[in-house]
Design an enzyme around this catalytic site. Structure first.
Site, PDB file in Angstrom:
ATOM      1  N   ASN A 224      72.613  46.752  56.883  1.00  0.00           N
ATOM      2  CA  ASN A 224      72.200  46.010  58.085  1.00  0.00           C
ATOM      3  C   ASN A 224      71.030  46.703  58.778  1.00  0.00           C
ATOM      4  OD1 ASN A 224      73.828  43.492  58.803  1.00  0.00           O
ATOM      5  ND2 ASN A 224      75.424  44.910  58.111  1.00  0.00           N
TER       6      ASN A 224
ATOM      7  N   MET B 231      81.464  53.161  62.781  1.00  0.00           N
ATOM      8  CA  MET B 231      82.913  53.106  62.611  1.00  0.00           C
ATOM      9  C   MET B 231      83.701  53.748  63.754  1.00  0.00           C
ATOM     10  SD  MET B 231      82.966  51.290  60.059  1.00  0.00           S
ATOM     11  CE  MET B 231      84.692  51.257  59.591  1.00  0.00           C
ATOM     12  N   ARG B 232      83.055  53.949  64.897  1.00  0.00           N
ATOM     13  CA  ARG B 232      83.788  54.516  66.037  1.00  0.00           C
ATOM     14  C   ARG B 232      83.764  53.541  67.200  1.00  0.00           C
ATOM     15  NH1 ARG B 232      85.497  59.223  65.593  1.00  0.00           N
ATOM     16  NH2 ARG B 232      84.819  60.306  63.739  1.00  0.00           N
ATOM     17  N   ILE B 233      84.760  53.718  68.076  1.00  0.00           N
ATOM     18  CA  ILE B 233      84.779  52.883  69.276  1.00  0.00           C
ATOM     19  C   ILE B 233      83.897  53.576  70.309  1.00  0.00           C
ATOM     20  CG2 ILE B 233      86.278  51.914  71.057  1.00  0.00           C
ATOM     21  CD1 ILE B 233      88.137  51.268  68.957  1.00  0.00           C
ATOM     22  N   LEU B 234      82.932  52.850  70.817  1.00  0.00           N
ATOM     23  CA  LEU B 234      82.028  53.461  71.808  1.00  0.00           C
ATOM     24  C   LEU B 234      82.777  53.774  73.093  1.00  0.00           C
ATOM     25  CD1 LEU B 234      78.545  51.789  72.163  1.00  0.00           C
ATOM     26  CD2 LEU B 234      79.130  53.947  71.086  1.00  0.00           C
TER      27      LEU B 234
ATOM     28  N   ASN C 291      76.980  44.190  68.313  1.00  0.00           N
ATOM     29  CA  ASN C 291      77.685  44.617  67.105  1.00  0.00           C
ATOM     30  C   ASN C 291      77.721  43.453  66.124  1.00  0.00           C
ATOM     31  OD1 ASN C 291      79.487  46.231  65.438  1.00  0.00           O
ATOM     32  ND2 ASN C 291      81.161  44.915  66.161  1.00  0.00           N
TER      33      ASN C 291
ATOM     34  N   HIS D 106      80.026  41.843  63.220  1.00  0.00           N
ATOM     35  CA  HIS D 106      81.401  41.899  62.705  1.00  0.00           C
ATOM     36  C   HIS D 106      81.551  40.869  61.582  1.00  0.00           C
ATOM     37  CE1 HIS D 106      85.666  42.775  62.808  1.00  0.00           C
ATOM     38  NE2 HIS D 106      85.879  41.475  62.687  1.00  0.00           N
TER      39      HIS D 106
ATOM     40  N   ASP E  82      86.183  44.382  69.546  1.00  0.00           N
ATOM     41  CA  ASP E  82      85.502  43.172  69.070  1.00  0.00           C
ATOM     42  C   ASP E  82      85.753  41.953  69.969  1.00  0.00           C
ATOM     43  OD1 ASP E  82      84.523  44.604  66.821  1.00  0.00           O
ATOM     44  OD2 ASP E  82      86.377  44.240  65.727  1.00  0.00           O
TER      45      ASP E  82
ATOM     46  N   GLU F 276      75.010  38.317  57.374  1.00  0.00           N
ATOM     47  CA  GLU F 276      74.897  39.379  58.386  1.00  0.00           C
ATOM     48  C   GLU F 276      73.437  39.804  58.506  1.00  0.00           C
ATOM     49  OE1 GLU F 276      77.596  42.708  58.019  1.00  0.00           O
ATOM     50  OE2 GLU F 276      79.062  41.474  56.997  1.00  0.00           O
TER      51      GLU F 276
END
Ligand code: GRF
Length: 201
Positions: free
Chosen positions: A14, A90-93, A107, A109, A145, A174
Site C-alpha cells: 500500500n 499492526m499497532r493500535i495508535l 487507515n 482495512h 476500526d 486497496e
C-alpha cells in the site's frame, strides 16, 4: 501540497501504491516520512529505494506505550505532518496521537466495515460465509476500526476462496482506494459531521 507520514509494519504494497500515485501526479502531497515498528519491514526498503526518510521505533525498546507514542508524536510534529496514513500498521495508535491528529489519520482495512474489524479479516469473512467483502478507508478514532468511513469497494467472495486468494483480490482495490482517499483529503474535499463523512463534489 500536504505532508504525509505513512506508518507500516510489513511488506508495504500500500505504501508503494501511494508512492506510485504521487509519481503519477495523482496525489497533491509528499511522503515526508515512513515510520515502522518493525526493523525488518520491507516497507522501509521501499522508502529507502525512493529516498524517503524512514525511521523504526521498535516497540520493545520503550519502557511504556506512553513513551513509545510520544516519540512517534514528536517525530510527526517535527516533520510538520498534515496526514497520517496507516498502511498495514499492526499497532493500535495511542490516544495522544489520535487526539492531536483527529480526522487527519486514515487507515485501510481489508473488509467492508463495520463487518470484520481487527485481525484475520479474510478468515473471518470466509468463515462467516459472506458473499461480498471488500475494503474500507476510514478515519482512525479510539475504537478498533470504528472511525468515520471515507471510501469502500465491494469485492465478491468466491465459494472456494482461500484467505490468500481473497486477500490478493481485495488488495488490488486497496491500492486504488487508499491513494484516492489521500487525494480527496489533499484537496480538502472530506468533511466529517456526526461521525459521517461527506465528500465535496
Ligand atoms: C493490507 O491488507 C491492509 O489492508 C491491512 O494490512 C495489509 C497491509 O499490506 N491493514 P501491505 O503491507 O500494504 O502490503
Amino acid at each position: 501540497m500536504i505532508n504525509i507520514a505513512v506508518l507500516a509494519s510489513g511488506r508495504g504494497t500500500n505504501l508503494q501504491a501511494i508512492i506510485d500515485a504521487i509519481k503519477a501526479g495523482k496525489i497533491e502531497g509528499k511522503i515526508k516520512i515512513v515510520i515502522s515498528d518493525n526493523p525488518k519491514a520491507y516497507a522501509l526498503k521501499r522508502a529507502q529505494a525512493c529516498g524517503i526518510d524512514n525511521i523504526t521505533f521498535p516497540y520493545k525498546n520503550y519502557k511504556t506505550k506512553k513513551v513509545y507514542e510520544q516519540e512517534i508524536l514528536d517525530c510527526l510534529i517535527s516533520y510538520n505532518i498534515d496526514l497520517i496514513v496507516l498502511a498495514g500498521y499492526m499497532r493500535i495508535l495511542g490516544r495522544e496521537i489520535i487526539k492531536e491528529y483527529r480526522h487527519r489519520i486514515i487507515n485501510i482495512h481489508p473488509a467492508l466495515l463495520p463487518s470484520f474489524p481487527g485481525l484475520h479479516t479474510h478468515r473471518q469473512a470466509i468463515e462467516y460465509g459472506v458473499k461480498i467483502s471488500g475494503c474500507t478507508v476510514h478515519f482512525v478514532d479510539e475504537g478498533m476500526d470504528t472511525g468515520p468511513i471515507i471510501l469502500q469497494k465491494a469485492v465478491e467472495v468466491k465459494q472456494d476462496d482461500t484467505e490468500e486468494a481473497l486477500s490478493d483480490r481485495i488488495l488490488v482495490y486497496e491500492h486504488k482506494l487508499l491513494p484516492m482517499a489521500i487525494q480527496l483529503f489533499a484537496q480538502n474535499k472530506i468533511q466529517v459531521k456526526n461521525k459521517k463523512v461527506y465528500i465535496k463534489e
